[in-house]
Motif scaffolding. Structure first.
Motif, PDB file in Angstrom:
ATOM      1  N   UNK A   1      37.240  37.716  41.929  1.00  4.92           N
ATOM      2  CA  UNK A   1      36.461  37.873  43.154  1.00  4.92           C
ATOM      3  C   UNK A   1      37.287  38.567  44.236  1.00  4.92           C
ATOM      4  N   UNK A   2      38.498  38.091  44.467  1.00  3.22           N
ATOM      5  CA  UNK A   2      39.356  38.702  45.483  1.00  3.22           C
ATOM      6  C   UNK A   2      39.655  40.163  45.142  1.00  3.22           C
TER       7      UNK A   2
ATOM      8  N   UNK B   1      42.110  19.538  36.093  1.00  2.44           N
ATOM      9  CA  UNK B   1      43.141  20.332  35.438  1.00  2.44           C
ATOM     10  C   UNK B   1      42.605  21.175  34.285  1.00  2.44           C
ATOM     11  N   UNK B   2      41.583  20.693  33.605  1.00  3.23           N
ATOM     12  CA  UNK B   2      41.032  21.429  32.476  1.00  3.23           C
ATOM     13  C   UNK B   2      40.339  22.716  32.870  1.00  3.23           C
ATOM     14  N   UNK B   3      39.971  22.834  34.130  1.00  5.50           N
ATOM     15  CA  UNK B   3      39.266  24.025  34.603  1.00  5.50           C
ATOM     16  C   UNK B   3      40.131  24.926  35.479  1.00  5.50           C
ATOM     17  N   UNK B   4      41.391  24.578  35.680  1.00  9.42           N
ATOM     18  CA  UNK B   4      42.257  25.299  36.618  1.00  9.42           C
ATOM     19  C   UNK B   4      42.395  26.779  36.254  1.00  9.42           C
ATOM     20  N   UNK B   5      42.656  27.081  35.000  1.00  7.99           N
ATOM     21  CA  UNK B   5      42.836  28.474  34.596  1.00  7.99           C
ATOM     22  C   UNK B   5      41.559  29.273  34.806  1.00  7.99           C
ATOM     23  N   UNK B   6      40.440  28.701  34.434  1.00  3.92           N
ATOM     24  CA  UNK B   6      39.152  29.375  34.596  1.00  3.92           C
ATOM     25  C   UNK B   6      38.852  29.635  36.082  1.00  3.92           C
ATOM     26  N   UNK B   7      39.098  28.654  36.916  1.00  3.94           N
ATOM     27  CA  UNK B   7      38.881  28.813  38.356  1.00  3.94           C
ATOM     28  C   UNK B   7      39.828  29.850  38.960  1.00  3.94           C
ATOM     29  N   UNK B   8      41.092  29.801  38.562  1.00  2.00           N
ATOM     30  CA  UNK B   8      42.088  30.763  39.061  1.00  2.00           C
ATOM     31  C   UNK B   8      41.693  32.190  38.690  1.00  2.00           C
ATOM     32  N   UNK B   9      41.266  32.383  37.473  1.00  2.00           N
ATOM     33  CA  UNK B   9      40.847  33.725  37.040  1.00  2.00           C
ATOM     34  C   UNK B   9      39.613  34.199  37.792  1.00  2.00           C
ATOM     35  N   UNK B  10      38.662  33.304  38.015  1.00  2.00           N
ATOM     36  CA  UNK B  10      37.441  33.670  38.749  1.00  2.00           C
ATOM     37  C   UNK B  10      37.763  34.023  40.197  1.00  2.00           C
ATOM     38  N   UNK B  11      38.606  33.237  40.836  1.00  2.00           N
ATOM     39  CA  UNK B  11      39.007  33.519  42.214  1.00  2.00           C
ATOM     40  C   UNK B  11      39.737  34.850  42.304  1.00  2.00           C
ATOM     41  N   UNK B  12      40.632  35.103  41.365  1.00  2.44           N
ATOM     42  CA  UNK B  12      41.371  36.368  41.347  1.00  2.44           C
ATOM     43  C   UNK B  12      40.419  37.546  41.150  1.00  2.44           C
TER      44      UNK B  12
ATOM     45  N   UNK C   1      46.945  37.842  44.204  1.00  2.34           N
ATOM     46  CA  UNK C   1      47.664  39.023  44.699  1.00  2.34           C
ATOM     47  C   UNK C   1      47.729  40.122  43.640  1.00  2.34           C
ATOM     48  N   UNK C   2      47.953  39.750  42.402  1.00  2.00           N
ATOM     49  CA  UNK C   2      47.952  40.749  41.321  1.00  2.00           C
ATOM     50  C   UNK C   2      46.593  41.428  41.211  1.00  2.00           C
ATOM     51  N   UNK C   3      45.530  40.649  41.279  1.00  2.04           N
ATOM     52  CA  UNK C   3      44.178  41.202  41.163  1.00  2.04           C
ATOM     53  C   UNK C   3      43.851  42.142  42.328  1.00  2.04           C
ATOM     54  N   UNK C   4      44.474  41.914  43.465  1.00  2.49           N
ATOM     55  CA  UNK C   4      44.256  42.758  44.649  1.00  2.49           C
ATOM     56  C   UNK C   4      45.162  43.986  44.658  1.00  2.49           C
ATOM     57  N   UNK C   5      45.981  44.145  43.632  1.00  2.00           N
ATOM     58  CA  UNK C   5      46.865  45.302  43.547  1.00  2.00           C
ATOM     59  C   UNK C   5      48.099  45.207  44.425  1.00  2.00           C
TER      60      UNK C   5
ATOM     61  N   UNK D   1      39.087  43.590  47.529  1.00  2.00           N
ATOM     62  CA  UNK D   1      40.427  43.731  48.110  1.00  2.00           C
ATOM     63  C   UNK D   1      40.475  44.701  49.288  1.00  2.00           C
ATOM     64  N   UNK D   2      39.704  45.761  49.249  1.00  2.00           N
ATOM     65  CA  UNK D   2      39.722  46.735  50.334  1.00  2.00           C
ATOM     66  C   UNK D   2      39.171  46.206  51.640  1.00  2.00           C
ATOM     67  N   UNK D   3      38.438  45.127  51.612  1.00  2.00           N
ATOM     68  CA  UNK D   3      37.859  44.565  52.820  1.00  2.00           C
ATOM     69  C   UNK D   3      38.506  43.275  53.280  1.00  2.00           C
ATOM     70  N   UNK D   4      39.585  42.871  52.627  1.00  2.00           N
ATOM     71  CA  UNK D   4      40.249  41.619  52.991  1.00  2.00           C
ATOM     72  C   UNK D   4      41.051  41.822  54.264  1.00  2.00           C
ATOM     73  N   UNK D   5      40.830  40.940  55.233  1.00  2.00           N
ATOM     74  CA  UNK D   5      41.587  40.996  56.479  1.00  2.00           C
ATOM     75  C   UNK D   5      42.834  40.143  56.437  1.00  2.00           C
TER      76      UNK D   5
END
Length: 98
Positions: A14-15, A1-12, A37-41, A19-23
Motif C-alpha cells: 500500500x505504501x 503473530x501468525x498474520x504479521x508477515x501478511x500484514x507487513x507485506x500488505x502495508x508495504x 521503506x523498501x517498497x517506497x524505493x 509513495x509519490x504522495x507521502x508527506x
C-alpha cells in the motif's frame, strides 16, 4: 503473530503504491519499517535529529524524499506520537536551503 508477515507485506504494498504522495511516515517495528521503506524505493535515510531519545527524524533518500520517524515499541509516553507528528510537519515546512 501468525498474520504479521501478511500484514507487513500488505502495508508495504500500500505504501509503495502511493509513495509519490507521502508527506511523512511514522513507522514502528524494524521489519515493518524496512519493508515499507523498501517498497517506497527508499535507498537510505539522512538523519536530522532525535525527536525524543531513541526516536530519530530523518529524510528518506531515493526517488521520493519525505520525512521518516522510526520508533521501537517499548518506550515513550502518551505524547510521543504527537511529538513525532509535529516533527514530521515541521520538517515538511522547513526551507530546502536554509
Amino acid at each position: 503473530p501468525g498474520h504479521a508477515l501478511k500484514l507487513r507485506r500488505a502495508l508495504a504494498a500500500l505504501a509503495g503504491s502511493v509513495a509519490g504522495g507521502i508527506g511523512g511516515l511514522f513507522l514502528t517495528g524494524g521489519e515493518t519499517a524496512r519493508a515499507v521503506l523498501d517498497a517506497c524505493g527508499v535507498t537510505g535515510l539522512s538523519l536530522h535529529r532525535e525527536v525524543e531519545p531513541g526516536v530519530p527524524l530523518a529524510t528518506a533518500l531515493g526517488r521520493h524524499g519525505f520525512g521518516v520517524v522510526t520508533k521501537a515499541g517499548a518506550f515513550g509516553d502518551e505524547r510521543t506520537m504527537l511529538h513525532c507528528r509535529q516533527a514530521l510537519l515541521d520538517l515538511r515546512q522547513a526551507p530546502v536551503f536554509p
